[in-house]
Design an enzyme around this catalytic site. Structure first.
Site, PDB file in Angstrom:
ATOM      1  N   ASN A 100      -1.927 -56.094   8.572  1.00  0.00           N
ATOM      2  CA  ASN A 100      -2.791 -55.099   7.905  1.00  0.00           C
ATOM      3  C   ASN A 100      -3.041 -53.880   8.785  1.00  0.00           C
ATOM      4  O   ASN A 100      -4.162 -53.485   9.038  1.00  0.00           O
ATOM      5  CB  ASN A 100      -4.114 -55.731   7.458  1.00  0.00           C
ATOM      6  CG  ASN A 100      -4.849 -56.445   8.562  1.00  0.00           C
ATOM      7  OD1 ASN A 100      -4.245 -56.855   9.554  1.00  0.00           O
ATOM      8  ND2 ASN A 100      -6.143 -56.589   8.413  1.00  0.00           N
ATOM      9  N   ASP A 311      -9.032 -65.568  15.131  1.00  0.00           N
ATOM     10  CA  ASP A 311      -9.320 -64.541  14.129  1.00  0.00           C
ATOM     11  C   ASP A 311      -9.804 -63.263  14.818  1.00  0.00           C
ATOM     12  O   ASP A 311     -10.858 -62.714  14.503  1.00  0.00           O
ATOM     13  CB  ASP A 311     -10.356 -65.024  13.108  1.00  0.00           C
ATOM     14  CG  ASP A 311     -10.426 -64.085  11.897  1.00  0.00           C
ATOM     15  OD1 ASP A 311      -9.451 -63.347  11.676  1.00  0.00           O
ATOM     16  OD2 ASP A 311     -11.452 -64.087  11.197  1.00  0.00           O
TER      17      ASP A 311
END
Lengths: 429, 314
Positions: A100, A311
């Site tokens: 992304n 993450d």
């Protein structure tokens, strides 16, 4: 490169069920030549470089299956150089990077760009992901076959979910033939609209719009139903609740094959840690209740959860210094991944071997990469840490370009001492 | 003057009024006692004091508001402060300036008090970390509206003498209501028993953990109540996503003289305003001076805000 021998080291390598004190001999090509208690110092040549590890622990270099690097487009948040410095300081030698970026990695030329860029700027193994759908907008699938041929290890729309059920079924059907890995973020958009925190007492008190764990569960249930029809390599990026775990348990016992990840944040923190609007703890999936956190730990223990990820989402201060609902989502964590995971060992939540497994061989198997092991002949990617070393997390000492750690001032026990990449020392303190 | 001396002598008063959740019982009572002293003043012909002379108060309103804004405006002026009201609804933020930038700009003008109303929960907390002056929350998102709860408490005390032991029902859109939350905390703190009544879709999850009983039936929820607080139901919530229709809502949750009979005989009615007559409340009931405290709430609002400005200003 000279041959190396690491002596006086406790080796924990779940890939060969090894937990013993011995030596590691690395050949001049950076591969493991011999490992364990049966290696003999007399096996090596005289010119060998000898490193005494003083009883510290060596494990295969950690594989972080979910990290964001800001290149291209968000260089001000993180770049390949700062990400790899942070990773190596945390014993992470292989990073699965998320697509992304700006532009999104959804085509072959972008893949070539980041592979070249990463090779030049990063001193760490990079395994790039591409998006599942073009522009990660959930409407058209990307060129799985071509992208895989260029070196893509998996496909993920990162923090977005393919909402269209028909498209998802076709993605799985198509992916099964190409043997590509589909990594889904499980979140139903209608249920999670405008939300920024777990639904419940904390959300009610803070006056924030909460999302129920049903938003996660419903997508997992949907995808696993589709998966029974179209078996492909399917991975759930991160789960956050007890309810999701129950669905996973049921499906695994029905013989459905897939894998599951969890963020170290969801294993170590809960919604109460958000306190009065600490935006660094605004995460996706959100931190949930203590009951959920304990269930997730049980999930790791009982092999329902396969991998633990950082993450790692670097965000600049401006994106976080906003009212909670408007602030950016995510926290950095690649550098503290192992130390925070070791907290779960020190507080008797998880056995050490299980933690290491979820950080090394399990992700390697899911990704089908030759990493996460110290077997003879493997690349000598090694993380050496002091299990007992106490330290305090201070954002200003972390190596990421962005300083949005969710665990500022946390007292941890266990710290990386030395990191080797293909036999070369790339980090040491 | 004696009361004034006594109050200002209380040390360690916190710098900001961000929510009832951060208040102690003593602090809440102190504000109420102080506010009481202003009621008479506000009814007299000479309403001006000079307690805040030389102080600058900025009202920073990111959401449209009539009564809260004018109430804070008057309160500051009556205490002698220089008051500037900034209507931010169509202002700097639309040009891309963040809340923090706006705060820093205003901070550079050396205000003593900033009164903020913002659509995001927690905005006053964020602001308070970045400015050197006192921050007073005039309503943030759906989190808190502390001065509204305090004025409601003062209104009740004025009529009933005390809050302890009373049974109070809060009825309507609890989910989106900061007034409900602040009132739940304050009324509980002052010793009342609180019932909340709403259709399930407008009831926040785990609301019972805030120390209330929740009901979906007006009859049960109002049973034995001394005070009935009605909340405003916003138009956009009535069109199918939270509720089927205005008509159905009024049928089950609108306060009518008949439903009010479920409460105690001498029960009194409150509403933070603005009211939707015929949606959450019967129009005659709203104007019935024997039961409705709505006008008194507005009146005492000024007194409560004067007390807050005075006690929190350094």
């Amino acid at each position: 490169m000279k041959e190396k021998i690491l002596t006086n080291v406790r080796i924990i390598d779940p890939s060969q069920k090894m937990d013993e004190i011995g030596n590691i001999i690395i050949d001049d090509k950076g591969k493991i030549k011999s490992i364990g208690k049966n290696t003999k110092i007399s096996d090596v040549s005289k010119s060998v470089e000898k490193i005494d590890l003083k009883g510290n622990i060596a494990i295969p270099g950690i594989i972080d299956m979910k990290a964001f690097v800001g290149e291209p487009g968000y260089e001000y948040k993180e770049n390949f150089r700062t990400l790899s410095q942070a990773a190596l300081a945390g014993g992470v030698t292989s990073i699965v990077t998320m697509p992304n970026t700006k532009p999104i990695i959804d085509n072959v030329s972008m893949v070539d760009f980041i592979i070249r860029r990463g090779r030049d700027k990063a001193k760490v193994n990079l395994f790039p992901c591409a998006s599942i759908t073009r522009q990660a907008d959930g409407s058209q699938m990307t060129e799985f076959g071509l992208l895989k041929a260029r070196g893509i290890v998996g496909f993920s729309d990162v923090n977005k979910t393919v909402q269209n059920t028909e498209l998802m079924s076709r993605i799985m059907n198509y992916a099964s033939d190409l043997d590509v890995l589909i990594m889904q973020h499980a979140e139903d958009y209608e249920l999670s609209k405008n939300s920024c925190i777990n639904e419940g007492e904390v959300a009610t008190r803070l006056g924030l719009h909460g999302v129920s764990d049903i938003a996660e569960k419903i997508i997992i249930e949907r995808d696993l139903s589709l998966l029974s029809e179209f078996p492909c390599r399917y991975h759930i990026n991160q789960i956050s609740s007890k309810n999701s775990l129950n669905v996973i348990k049921k499906n695994k016992s029905n013989g459905i094959k897939f894998s599951t990840g969890v963020s170290i944040n969801n294993l170590s923190l809960n919604q109460n840690d958000i306190g009065e609007f600490r935006t660094f703890l605004k995460l996706s999936p959100p931190l949930r209740s203590e009951e959920d956190r304990l269930a997730l730990i049980d999930g790791v223990k009982s092999d329902l959860i396969d991998v633990i990820v950082s993450d790692h989402i670097p965000e600049d201060e401006e994106s976080k210094r906003l009212p909670f609902a408007q602030s950016a989502t995510g926290s950095i964590g690649i550098e503290t991944l192992l130390s925070l995971a070791l907290e779960l060992y020190h507080n008797d939540s998880l056995p050490l071997e299980k933690i290491i497994k979820c950080l090394t061989i399990n992700p390697a198997k899911i990704l089908k990469i030759d990493k996460g092991t110290l077997k003879k002949g493997a690349d000598a990617d090694i993380c050496v840490f002091d299990l007992e070393k106490p330290w305090v997390v201070k954002a200003e000492n972390l190596k990421s370009k962005s300083k949005n750690t969710a665990i500022e001032n946390r007292k941890l026990q266990g710290k990386v001492k030395l990191t080797l990449l293909k036999g070369e020392i790339v980090f040491s303190i | 003057m004696a009361t004034e001396k006594k109050v200002s002598a209380i040390k360690n008063s916190p710098r900001h009024l961000l929510g009832i959740q951060n208040l102690s019982v003593q602090e809440a009572k102190k504000i109420l006692i102080e506010a009481k002293s202003f009621i008479k003043l506000n009814r007299s012909s000479s309403k001006k004091l000079d307690v805040l002379r030389g102080k600058t108060q900025i009202n920073l309103f990111f959401e449209p508001s009539t009564r809260t804004q004018s109430s804070f405006d008057l309160a500051g002026k009556r205490l002698g402060a220089d008051v500037m009201t900034m209507n931010m609804v169509n202002s700097a933020l639309k040009k891309g300036e963040t809340l923090i930038d706006t705060a820093m700009t205003l901070n550079a003008m050396h205000p003593d008090l900033i009164v903020i109303r913002h659509q995001d929960s927690g905005a006053p907390n964020l602001l308070s970390q970045k400015v050197n002056c006192t921050v007073i929350n005039a309503g943030d998102g759906r989190r808190e509206h502390p001065t509204q709860a305090l004025l409601d408490a003062l209104t009740i005390i004025n009529r009933k003498g005390n809050i302890e032991g009373l049974k109070i029902a809060i009825c309507g859109d609890i989910l989106h209501s900061r007034v409900a939350r602040s009132n739940i905390y304050l009324m509980n703190m002052l010793g009342a028993e609180v019932n909340v009544i709403a259709p399930k879709t407008l009831m926040p999850t785990d609301i019972e953990k805030l120390g209330v009983k929740s009901f979906t039936d007006m009859k049960k929820g109002l049973d034995g109540c001394d005070i009935v607080m009605m909340l405003r139901l916003q138009n956009e919530r009535m069109q199918g996503s939270f509720l089927p229709s205005k008509r159905e809502y009024y049928e089950f949750f609108g306060l009518t003289p008949e439903k009010l009979k479920y409460a105690k005989k001498d029960a009194l009615l409150m509403h933070p305003g603005p009211m939707n007559r015929g949606v959450e409340i019967d129009t005659k009931l709203a104007d019935d001076i024997n039961v409705s405290l709505v006008k008194e709430q507005v009146e005492l609002g000024v007194a409560v805000r004067m007390a807050c400005l005075k006690l929190y200003c350094k």
